[in-house]
Design a protein around this motif. Sequence first.
Motif, PDB file in Angstrom:
ATOM      1  N   LYS A 125      -5.055  -5.712  -3.277  1.00 42.09           N
ATOM      2  CA  LYS A 125      -4.707  -4.809  -4.315  1.00 42.09           C
ATOM      3  C   LYS A 125      -5.562  -3.896  -4.855  1.00 42.09           C
ATOM      4  CE  LYS A 125      -7.102  -7.789  -7.746  1.00 42.09           C
ATOM      5  NZ  LYS A 125      -6.908  -9.103  -8.829  1.00 42.09           N
ATOM      6  N   VAL A 126      -5.048  -3.036  -5.536  1.00 39.30           N
ATOM      7  CA  VAL A 126      -6.029  -2.087  -6.141  1.00 39.30           C
ATOM      8  C   VAL A 126      -6.704  -2.572  -7.303  1.00 39.30           C
ATOM      9  CG1 VAL A 126      -5.937   0.109  -7.515  1.00 39.30           C
ATOM     10  CG2 VAL A 126      -4.369  -0.083  -5.751  1.00 39.30           C
ATOM     11  N   TRP A 145     -13.141   1.227   1.360  1.00 41.23           N
ATOM     12  CA  TRP A 145     -13.341   2.544   0.810  1.00 41.23           C
ATOM     13  C   TRP A 145     -14.218   3.361   1.864  1.00 41.23           C
ATOM     14  CZ3 TRP A 145     -18.128   4.961  -0.249  1.00 41.23           C
ATOM     15  CH2 TRP A 145     -18.224   6.096  -1.070  1.00 41.23           C
ATOM     16  N   GLY A 185      -8.842   5.053  -7.480  1.00 45.09           N
ATOM     17  CA  GLY A 185      -7.452   5.454  -6.480  1.00 45.09           C
ATOM     18  C   GLY A 185      -7.900   5.685  -4.872  1.00 45.09           C
ATOM     19  N   LYS A 186      -9.175   5.399  -4.583  1.00 44.50           N
ATOM     20  CA  LYS A 186      -9.545   5.401  -3.130  1.00 44.50           C
ATOM     21  C   LYS A 186      -9.970   4.076  -2.611  1.00 44.50           C
ATOM     22  CE  LYS A 186     -10.482  10.287  -3.036  1.00 44.50           C
ATOM     23  NZ  LYS A 186     -11.282  11.253  -2.398  1.00 44.50           N
ATOM     24  N   GLU A 187      -9.679   3.108  -3.300  1.00 44.82           N
ATOM     25  CA  GLU A 187     -10.201   1.683  -2.658  1.00 44.82           C
ATOM     26  C   GLU A 187      -9.368   0.852  -2.982  1.00 44.82           C
ATOM     27  OE1 GLU A 187     -14.168   1.042  -4.455  1.00 44.82           O
ATOM     28  OE2 GLU A 187     -13.272   0.608  -6.442  1.00 44.82           O
ATOM     29  N   ARG A 188      -9.423  -0.391  -2.163  1.00 43.22           N
ATOM     30  CA  ARG A 188      -8.700  -1.706  -2.342  1.00 43.22           C
ATOM     31  C   ARG A 188      -9.593  -2.845  -2.174  1.00 43.22           C
ATOM     32  NH1 ARG A 188      -3.045  -0.739  -2.314  1.00 43.22           N
ATOM     33  NH2 ARG A 188      -2.628  -3.203  -2.415  1.00 43.22           N
ATOM     34  N   SER A 236     -12.840   0.480 -11.134  1.00 46.92           N
ATOM     35  CA  SER A 236     -13.755   1.040 -10.033  1.00 46.92           C
ATOM     36  C   SER A 236     -14.542   1.909 -10.529  1.00 46.92           C
ATOM     37  CB  SER A 236     -12.695   1.851  -8.999  1.00 46.92           C
ATOM     38  OG  SER A 236     -11.605   0.999  -8.183  1.00 46.92           O
ATOM     39  N   TYR A 266       0.816  -1.081  -0.079  1.00 44.53           N
ATOM     40  CA  TYR A 266      -0.221   0.080   0.362  1.00 44.53           C
ATOM     41  C   TYR A 266       0.915   1.222  -0.008  1.00 44.53           C
ATOM     42  CZ  TYR A 266      -2.938   3.590   1.654  1.00 44.53           C
ATOM     43  OH  TYR A 266      -3.604   4.952   1.854  1.00 44.53           O
ATOM     44  N   GLU A 286      -1.020   6.286  -3.978  1.00 43.17           N
ATOM     45  CA  GLU A 286      -2.023   5.998  -4.597  1.00 43.17           C
ATOM     46  C   GLU A 286      -3.510   6.717  -4.323  1.00 43.17           C
ATOM     47  OE1 GLU A 286      -2.582   1.980  -3.313  1.00 43.17           O
ATOM     48  OE2 GLU A 286      -0.908   1.120  -4.365  1.00 43.17           O
TER      49      GLU A 286
END
Length: 234
Positions: free
Chosen positions: A213-214, A180, A224-227, A218, A4, A8
Amino acid sequence: MEAYHHSELKPDDAPFASLPEVRKVNGFVKDGDPLAWEDAWKAKVTPWDSGELQPPLREVIESGEVPFPRQGRALVPGCGSGYDVAFIATALGLKTIGMDISETALAKAKAISPTNVPPPGEVSWELADFFKLKYPAEDKFDLVYDYTFFVAIPPVRRPEWGKQVAAITKPGGYLIALVWPIDPPSDFGPPYFVRVEHYEEVLGKEFVKVVDKVPGKSLPKHAGKERIVVWKKV
């Protein structure tokens, strides 16, 4: 497994929790009363409701990278409108429960959910408090999916969340979390400041992380704001 990185994030974007439409939620749940979510749903103050299935959930299930169970039971706590519930039931053939503490949320979920889920998958809905759930061993879950539930509960209750997830998940079962919004630290909430590590701190050694992971895809406001993260209970 990807590491992480703060790079990102999208630092120029306002934290989701600070947006005016999100701050309205605090007017309903500022005291941490879980029953207040019903008031937010009645008032249609639901900025977290994206109106569609989350692409990262589809991606992680359809990729085949994790041998998710193809029979048994799944739970989606805090399911809201339930967009992901029917997908899990259909894609994995699981008897999937969408659970929420809001009667209004469940009424919407029932109204929009597909009724033709192919067997052996099934969809059902349960009005309940997640923290009060108790199941005998044979009724525990093979899969639990968390999205906008962990981040909505006061952080002081996160250890309780971790114990409850462990209590209702079968050995060998999976927890999928769409983490998120991964925003810079903030005092606002809900949604409360969250990182993948916050899940790990309360899940303990009973769960082993197998994906982190990304997502490849999305929703625009999530990019760009979650995994997407998957743990297996040992």
